[in-house]
Write a protein that holds these residues in place. Structure first.
Motif, mmCIF file in Angstrom:
data_model
loop_
_atom_site.group_PDB
_atom_site.id
_atom_site.type_symbol
_atom_site.label_atom_id
_atom_site.label_comp_id
_atom_site.label_asym_id
_atom_site.label_seq_id
_atom_site.Cartn_x
_atom_site.Cartn_y
_atom_site.Cartn_z
ATOM 1 N N UNK A 267 0.857 -1.188 0.000
ATOM 2 C CA UNK A 267 0.000 0.000 0.000
ATOM 3 C C UNK A 267 0.891 1.236 0.000
ATOM 4 N N UNK A 268 0.406 2.292 -0.621
ATOM 5 C CA UNK A 268 1.166 3.541 -0.671
ATOM 6 C C UNK A 268 0.210 4.711 -0.814
ATOM 7 N N UNK A 269 0.619 5.855 -0.301
ATOM 8 C CA UNK A 269 -0.197 7.052 -0.426
ATOM 9 C C UNK A 269 0.694 8.286 -0.432
ATOM 10 N N UNK A 270 0.152 9.383 -0.932
ATOM 11 C CA UNK A 270 0.848 10.672 -0.913
ATOM 12 C C UNK A 270 -0.047 11.685 -0.213
ATOM 13 N N UNK A 271 0.511 12.357 0.783
ATOM 14 C CA UNK A 271 -0.186 13.455 1.438
ATOM 15 C C UNK A 271 0.609 14.735 1.215
ATOM 16 N N UNK A 272 -0.087 15.857 1.267
ATOM 17 C CA UNK A 272 0.503 17.169 1.028
ATOM 18 C C UNK A 272 0.125 18.074 2.194
ATOM 19 N N UNK A 273 1.109 18.673 2.828
ATOM 20 C CA UNK A 273 0.884 19.491 4.009
ATOM 21 C C UNK A 273 1.282 20.934 3.750
ATOM 22 N N UNK A 274 0.340 21.838 4.027
ATOM 23 C CA UNK A 274 0.658 23.266 3.942
ATOM 24 C C UNK A 274 -0.341 24.051 4.778
ATOM 25 N N UNK A 275 0.169 24.934 5.625
ATOM 26 C CA UNK A 275 -0.702 25.797 6.403
ATOM 27 C C UNK A 275 -1.648 25.013 7.281
ATOM 28 N N UNK A 276 -2.937 25.296 7.157
ATOM 29 C CA UNK A 276 -3.937 24.680 8.020
ATOM 30 C C UNK A 276 -4.555 23.414 7.438
ATOM 31 N N UNK A 277 -4.093 23.009 6.248
ATOM 32 C CA UNK A 277 -4.735 21.876 5.582
ATOM 33 C C UNK A 277 -3.718 20.810 5.180
ATOM 34 N N UNK A 278 -3.991 19.578 5.617
ATOM 35 C CA UNK A 278 -3.282 18.420 5.106
ATOM 36 C C UNK A 278 -4.172 17.754 4.077
ATOM 37 N N UNK A 279 -3.602 17.329 2.968
ATOM 38 C CA UNK A 279 -4.382 16.761 1.863
ATOM 39 C C UNK A 279 -3.961 15.317 1.603
ATOM 40 N N UNK A 280 -4.944 14.424 1.614
ATOM 41 C CA UNK A 280 -4.711 13.068 1.108
ATOM 42 C C UNK A 280 -4.878 13.168 -0.404
ATOM 43 N N UNK A 281 -3.755 13.077 -1.131
ATOM 44 C CA UNK A 281 -3.774 13.364 -2.564
ATOM 45 C C UNK A 281 -4.027 12.103 -3.403
ATOM 46 N N UNK A 282 -3.254 11.056 -3.172
ATOM 47 C CA UNK A 282 -3.401 9.829 -3.943
ATOM 48 C C UNK A 282 -3.079 8.631 -3.053
ATOM 49 N N UNK A 283 -3.689 7.474 -3.355
ATOM 50 C CA UNK A 283 -3.385 6.265 -2.622
ATOM 51 C C UNK A 283 -3.780 5.028 -3.409
ATOM 52 N N UNK A 284 -2.928 3.998 -3.389
ATOM 53 C CA UNK A 284 -3.198 2.752 -4.106
ATOM 54 C C UNK A 284 -2.679 1.590 -3.255
ATOM 55 N N UNK A 285 -3.212 0.402 -3.508
ATOM 56 C CA UNK A 285 -2.796 -0.738 -2.697
ATOM 57 C C UNK A 285 -3.017 -2.050 -3.425
ATOM 58 N N UNK A 286 -2.346 -3.084 -2.901
ATOM 59 C CA UNK A 286 -2.619 -4.450 -3.295
ATOM 60 C C UNK A 286 -3.861 -4.853 -2.512
ATOM 61 N N UNK A 287 -4.990 -4.956 -3.184
ATOM 62 C CA UNK A 287 -6.280 -5.071 -2.506
ATOM 63 C C UNK A 287 -6.336 -6.232 -1.521
ATOM 64 N N UNK A 288 -5.879 -7.396 -1.923
ATOM 65 C CA UNK A 288 -6.009 -8.576 -1.075
ATOM 66 C C UNK A 288 -5.124 -8.477 0.170
ATOM 67 N N UNK A 289 -3.833 -8.205 -0.028
ATOM 68 C CA UNK A 289 -2.906 -8.174 1.113
ATOM 69 C C UNK A 289 -3.155 -6.961 1.993
ATOM 70 N N UNK A 290 -3.317 -5.795 1.389
ATOM 71 C CA UNK A 290 -3.545 -4.579 2.176
ATOM 72 C C UNK A 290 -4.852 -4.666 2.939
ATOM 73 N N UNK A 291 -5.864 -5.277 2.332
ATOM 74 C CA UNK A 291 -7.143 -5.417 3.006
ATOM 75 C C UNK A 291 -7.045 -6.317 4.226
ATOM 76 N N UNK A 292 -6.322 -7.406 4.096
ATOM 77 C CA UNK A 292 -6.174 -8.336 5.220
ATOM 78 C C UNK A 292 -5.409 -7.696 6.384
ATOM 79 N N UNK A 293 -4.388 -6.892 6.040
ATOM 80 C CA UNK A 293 -3.582 -6.253 7.079
ATOM 81 C C UNK A 293 -4.150 -4.911 7.535
ATOM 82 N N UNK A 294 -5.191 -4.444 6.810
ATOM 83 C CA UNK A 294 -5.756 -3.115 7.068
ATOM 84 C C UNK A 294 -4.675 -2.030 6.944
#
Length: 377
Positions: A267-294
């Motif tokens: 699983x991987x994701x990109x967040x962007x932080x500036x000022x008062x707002x953190x942004x969850x920008x993109x995220x992708x995962x191996x559905x089966x393994x990431x789902x099992x491990x949450x």
């Protein structure tokens, strides 16, 4: 790699309004842009000059931002890009283009409704082929409702309130079920030897992008579309160079998180932080393994913790594209729906044409999916 875009020749002109004369400068002088941005509490990472530089370098756009100096002594900044054309009536402008976040108007203390009207009137007067405006969620209240000159497109983003920090989030905004998911994620990740790396190195960006390509392959299988076709379309929409440019140009704002087991990234994701707002920008995962491990829960937990630590008030999770499971996931994390409006000024009915094309494409994908299913029986 230097992503600084060389500004093209500056122009200045006057606009007559019911609120007095307004001086307009384009593109916006960088020192003025930074000063106004730092004074606007609704400013997001997408409003940074460095973000626009990445957009121009990777996307082939040109800086068309505008600085408005009003008779009240106020300075308004509209980050905007354009694809110039001859004649000028065929030009396309955006604040900002699809896939590059939100734009809108920056102003000290936040933009005011009559200032939004001023800027919109100026853009209407020029009549480019299309002008796309999408304000940030925290500034949306200053923008008007539907307007006769514009096509209004309703949007909804999901936003988690970070007020009170992790203690308040854990006790007030997360349900018992969400807290259980977080505990299970931490326990299973420890048992599986899952490691989370955080940074903005080229290696982490490449690992993130590899998961994106694997996600495209899974999507191709689900839709019975040739993987090569899906990858080609996906790479065109989200090129690797886009993420490389952002990570290199915004090392203090861009966070790439990759969750890895002994078998590789799951699983991987990109967040962007500036000022008062953190942004969850993109995220992708191996559905089966990431789902099992949450693993996705764990990545968001770490991202939200960091956003609280650096003083963000909000964690913006973007749109869900009408996908029920994605909306439910964001709701479990305590994010609330925040409606806003995207404004499109069009000389031709491009939005209506695009909607029809989307219907045709959806019908074709459904037909291909059906043919693929028949062939597999």
């Amino acid at each position: 790699m230097d992503h600084q875009v060389q500004p093209h020749e500056s122009r200045e002109w006057d606009v007559r309004t019911g609120m007095g004369p307004v001086r307009v400068t384009s593109p916006v002088p960088r020192e003025t842009w930074v000063r106004v941005l730092e004074a606007d509490p609704a400013a997001m990472v997408f409003h940074l000059p460095e973000w626009l530089d990445c957009l121009c370098t990777v996307g082939g756009w040109k800086d068309a931002g505008r600085l408005y100096r009003t008779d009240e002594g106020r300075e308004l900044v509209l980050p905007m890009v354009c694809r110039p054309a001859r004649p000028h009536l065929l030009a396309v402008r955006a604040s900002l283009p699809p896939g590059w976040g939100t734009g809108g108007i920056l102003a000290p203390g936040g933009v005011r409704p009559h200032e939004v009207d001023l800027v919109l009137a100026d853009l209407v007067a020029e009549r480019a082929l299309r002008t796309r405006l999408r304000p940030s969620f925290d500034a949306a209240s200053a923008w008007p409702g539907p307007m006769p000159a514009f096509v209004s497109v309703p949007r909804t983003v999901h936003v988690l309130d970070l007020d009170g920090g992790m203690d308040a989030i854990w006790s007030k905004r997360w349900s018992a079920n969400t807290r259980r998911h977080m505990r299970v994620a931490e326990s299973r990740s420890e048992e599986a030897g899952l490691i989370i790396e955080t940074g903005n190195s080229p290696r982490l960006v490449e690992r993130f992008y590899d998961l994106y390509l694997r996600w495209l392959d899974r999507l191709a299988r689900e839709r019975h579309v040739p993987p090569a076709v899906m990858r080609r379309r996906g790479k065109r929409m989200e090129p690797l160079a886009k993420f490389q440019a952002v990570a290199a140009a915004l090392p203090g704002a861009c966070r790439v998180r990759v969750a890895t087991t002994e078998t590789g990234p799951v699983a991987a994701m990109i967040t962007l932080l500036h000022g008062e707002v953190g942004v969850y920008w993109r995220g992708y995962s191996d559905k089966e393994t990431a789902g099992r491990l949450r693993a996705n829960y764990l990545l968001h937990l770490r991202a939200i913790e960091e956003a609280c630590e650096v003083g963000c008030r909000y964690y913006e999770m973007g749109e869900s594209g009408g996908i029920a499971s994605l909306k439910q996931f964001k709701a479990r994390l305590g994010a609330k729906e925040w409606p806003l409006t995207e404004y499109r000024l069009e000389r031709e009915p491009l939005t209506r044409l695009q909607s029809r094309m989307d219907i045709v494409r959806g019908a074709m994908e459904h037909w291909i999916s059906g043919r693929g299913t028949e062939g597999s029986r």
